[in-house]
Scaffold this motif. Structure first.
Motif, mmCIF file in Angstrom:
data_model
loop_
_atom_site.group_PDB
_atom_site.id
_atom_site.type_symbol
_atom_site.label_atom_id
_atom_site.label_comp_id
_atom_site.label_asym_id
_atom_site.label_seq_id
_atom_site.Cartn_x
_atom_site.Cartn_y
_atom_site.Cartn_z
ATOM 1 N N TRP A 187 4.643 -8.662 -7.407
ATOM 2 C CA TRP A 187 5.845 -8.596 -7.188
ATOM 3 C C TRP A 187 6.614 -9.694 -6.178
ATOM 4 C CZ3 TRP A 187 10.513 -8.110 -9.641
ATOM 5 C CH2 TRP A 187 10.239 -7.365 -11.253
ATOM 6 N N THR A 188 5.698 -9.983 -4.920
ATOM 7 C CA THR A 188 5.300 -10.515 -4.063
ATOM 8 C C THR A 188 5.068 -12.343 -4.468
ATOM 9 O OG1 THR A 188 4.466 -9.127 -1.887
ATOM 10 C CG2 THR A 188 4.911 -11.463 -1.613
ATOM 11 N N ALA A 189 4.260 -12.452 -5.340
ATOM 12 C CA ALA A 189 4.251 -13.676 -5.421
ATOM 13 C C ALA A 189 4.388 -14.174 -6.576
ATOM 14 C CB ALA A 189 2.056 -13.207 -6.278
ATOM 15 N N CYS A 190 5.146 -13.455 -7.606
ATOM 16 C CA CYS A 190 6.489 -13.844 -8.817
ATOM 17 C C CYS A 190 7.860 -13.974 -7.082
ATOM 18 C CB CYS A 190 6.493 -12.593 -8.849
ATOM 19 S SG CYS A 190 5.398 -12.708 -10.585
ATOM 20 N N ILE A 191 7.865 -13.424 -6.463
ATOM 21 C CA ILE A 191 9.859 -14.053 -6.207
ATOM 22 C C ILE A 191 8.988 -15.054 -5.357
ATOM 23 C CG2 ILE A 191 10.941 -13.141 -3.939
ATOM 24 C CD1 ILE A 191 10.947 -10.499 -4.538
ATOM 25 N N VAL A 192 7.456 -16.257 -4.530
ATOM 26 C CA VAL A 192 7.574 -16.100 -3.978
ATOM 27 C C VAL A 192 7.306 -17.315 -4.673
ATOM 28 C CG1 VAL A 192 5.243 -17.753 -2.836
ATOM 29 C CG2 VAL A 192 5.897 -15.586 -1.868
ATOM 30 N N LEU A 193 6.737 -17.655 -6.116
ATOM 31 C CA LEU A 193 6.730 -18.815 -6.918
ATOM 32 C C LEU A 193 7.755 -18.705 -6.936
ATOM 33 C CD1 LEU A 193 4.585 -20.066 -8.613
ATOM 34 C CD2 LEU A 193 4.837 -18.766 -10.644
ATOM 35 N N ALA A 194 8.546 -18.165 -7.698
ATOM 36 C CA ALA A 194 10.211 -18.497 -8.153
ATOM 37 C C ALA A 194 10.914 -19.430 -7.066
ATOM 38 C CB ALA A 194 10.826 -17.153 -8.862
ATOM 39 N N GLY A 195 10.763 -18.522 -6.217
ATOM 40 C CA GLY A 195 10.969 -19.320 -5.107
ATOM 41 C C GLY A 195 11.056 -20.919 -4.775
ATOM 42 N N TRP A 196 9.680 -20.770 -4.725
ATOM 43 C CA TRP A 196 8.875 -22.819 -4.155
ATOM 44 C C TRP A 196 9.555 -23.170 -5.814
ATOM 45 C CZ3 TRP A 196 5.125 -24.431 -8.156
ATOM 46 C CH2 TRP A 196 4.945 -25.969 -7.939
ATOM 47 N N LEU A 197 9.732 -22.850 -7.100
ATOM 48 C CA LEU A 197 9.631 -23.697 -8.294
ATOM 49 C C LEU A 197 11.278 -24.169 -8.164
ATOM 50 C CD1 LEU A 197 8.399 -21.767 -11.047
ATOM 51 C CD2 LEU A 197 7.637 -23.815 -10.676
ATOM 52 N N CYS A 198 12.210 -22.748 -7.672
ATOM 53 C CA CYS A 198 14.213 -23.271 -7.403
ATOM 54 C C CYS A 198 13.621 -24.370 -6.146
ATOM 55 C CB CYS A 198 14.303 -21.971 -6.832
ATOM 56 S SG CYS A 198 14.911 -20.294 -8.348
ATOM 57 N N TYR A 199 13.101 -24.555 -5.531
ATOM 58 C CA TYR A 199 13.152 -24.901 -4.494
ATOM 59 C C TYR A 199 12.350 -26.543 -4.687
ATOM 60 C CZ TYR A 199 12.193 -27.970 -0.010
ATOM 61 O OH TYR A 199 11.419 -28.780 0.589
ATOM 62 N N ARG A 200 11.466 -26.707 -5.464
ATOM 63 C CA ARG A 200 10.863 -27.453 -5.947
ATOM 64 C C ARG A 200 11.985 -28.289 -6.855
ATOM 65 N NH1 ARG A 200 6.041 -28.155 -9.357
ATOM 66 N NH2 ARG A 200 6.181 -30.348 -10.230
ATOM 67 N N SER A 201 12.716 -27.376 -7.835
ATOM 68 C CA SER A 201 13.818 -27.934 -8.816
ATOM 69 C C SER A 201 14.866 -28.759 -7.902
ATOM 70 C CB SER A 201 13.915 -27.151 -10.226
ATOM 71 O OG SER A 201 12.473 -26.419 -10.392
ATOM 72 N N PHE A 202 15.680 -28.470 -7.326
ATOM 73 C CA PHE A 202 16.681 -28.442 -6.922
ATOM 74 C C PHE A 202 16.748 -28.915 -5.398
ATOM 75 C CE2 PHE A 202 17.586 -24.609 -9.344
ATOM 76 C CZ PHE A 202 18.309 -25.011 -10.480
#
Length: 126
Positions: free
Chosen positions: A109-124
């Motif tokens: 779960w932590t890895a998924c949250i970190v990955l989602a945060g990183w993808l959002c940061y990178r996209s926006f």
């Protein structure tokens, strides 16, 4: 008072497990099995008689109806069968609990949250 509440909670937990085991036993009457499914369905259902977001009253149906349903199911199951399944449930409660699976799930779960945060940061942001 807290010791009494803890003891009651352990007994309810044991009885829920015993009812689950008894519902799969062919010696238990069909109507006890049907009521056990209804009680479990109501306890796990997101739809309540009184919604949980209503202050205080929202949890009253869960605190009263679910234990009352468990009590009725226990009364419908023959005592010797219920005693057998209570013994099995008590033995299952005494087994040691491994925390390895919980740690693995928390890491995933932590890895998924970190990955989602990183993808959002990178996209926006980028």
């Amino acid at each position: 008072m807290t010791q009494r509440a803890r003891r009651w909670a352990l007994l309810v937990k044991r009885d829920v497990h015993a009812i689950y085991c008894a519902a799969r036993d062919p010696r238990v009457p069909w109507y006890a099995k049907a009521l056990a499914i209804c009680v479990a369905g109501y306890a796990l259902s997101p739809i309540d008689l009184i919604p949980d977001f209503v202050p205080i009253l929202g949890y009253v149906d869960d605190v009263i109806l679910v234990p009352l349903g468990i009590l009725i199911v226990v009364k419908l199951i023959p005592p010797e069968i219920m005693a057998e399944h209570r013994a099995l449930a008590a033995a299952a409660q005494d087994r040691p609990v491994g925390h390895t699976a919980a740690i693995v799930i928390a890491i995933v779960w932590t890895a998924c949250i970190v990955l989602a945060g990183w993808l959002c940061y990178r996209s926006f942001v980028s």
